[in-house]
Design an enzyme around this catalytic site. Structure first.
Site, PDB file in Angstrom:
ATOM      1  N   CYS A  44      72.605  62.120  74.205  1.00  0.00           N
ATOM      2  CA  CYS A  44      73.112  63.400  73.704  1.00  0.00           C
ATOM      3  C   CYS A  44      74.624  63.487  73.958  1.00  0.00           C
ATOM      4  O   CYS A  44      75.044  63.664  75.099  1.00  0.00           O
ATOM      5  CB  CYS A  44      72.389  64.541  74.417  1.00  0.00           C
ATOM      6  SG  CYS A  44      73.121  66.166  74.176  1.00  0.00           S
ATOM      7  N   CYS A  47      75.814  66.566  75.831  1.00  0.00           N
ATOM      8  CA  CYS A  47      75.475  66.533  77.256  1.00  0.00           C
ATOM      9  C   CYS A  47      76.515  65.732  78.030  1.00  0.00           C
ATOM     10  O   CYS A  47      76.937  66.124  79.117  1.00  0.00           O
ATOM     11  CB  CYS A  47      74.089  65.932  77.466  1.00  0.00           C
ATOM     12  SG  CYS A  47      72.752  66.866  76.692  1.00  0.00           S
TER      13      CYS A  47
END
Length: 129
Positions: A44, A47
């Site tokens: 991600c 993230c």
């Protein structure tokens, strides 16, 4: 401050239930992020971008008696399934990662909010008592 890392939905729920019922009444903050590879990078990108900001704010602003739970939501295909249990959680449904949630509280940051130092400071300093 205690930092607890867990992987998967069942581990997340059992951890927060144990922390909720331990009698300490310590603040529980939960950070949901994508699974990391052997290099420590998540699949991600949001993230990966948010993590240094979250960790910095945690060190600087979090209550020393609080508990910080880092939850690995699993691999990308599992997360993208709209029926995955994180999305259906009755207390803290997660629709985007990263997400930072004060357990059993409306205080939360989602997505790119997790990479904004001013919002992170407010999150950790917000008193819900």
């Amino acid at each position: 401050m205690d930092v607890v890392k867990v992987s998967g939905y069942e581990a997340f729920r059992s951890t927060v239930e144990k922390l909720t019922n331990d009698g300490s009444n310590n603040q529980i903050n939960v950070y949901f992020t994508g699974e990391k590879d052997e290099t420590g990078k998540s699949w991600c990108p949001d993230c990966n971008e948010a993590e240094p900001f979250v960790l910095s704010a945690l060190k600087e602003h979090a209550d020393e008696k609080s508990v910080f739970v880092v939850v690995d939501v699993g691999p990308r295909p599992f997360w993208k399934d709209m029926q995955n249990p994180f999305r259906k959680d009755p207390i803290a449904p997660i629709s985007v990662i990263p997400s930072l949630v004060r357990w059993k509280s409306p205080v939360r940051l989602d997505g790119d909010q997790c990479a904004r130092p001013s919002l992170l400071e407010m999150f950790f300093k917000e008193d819900t008592d």
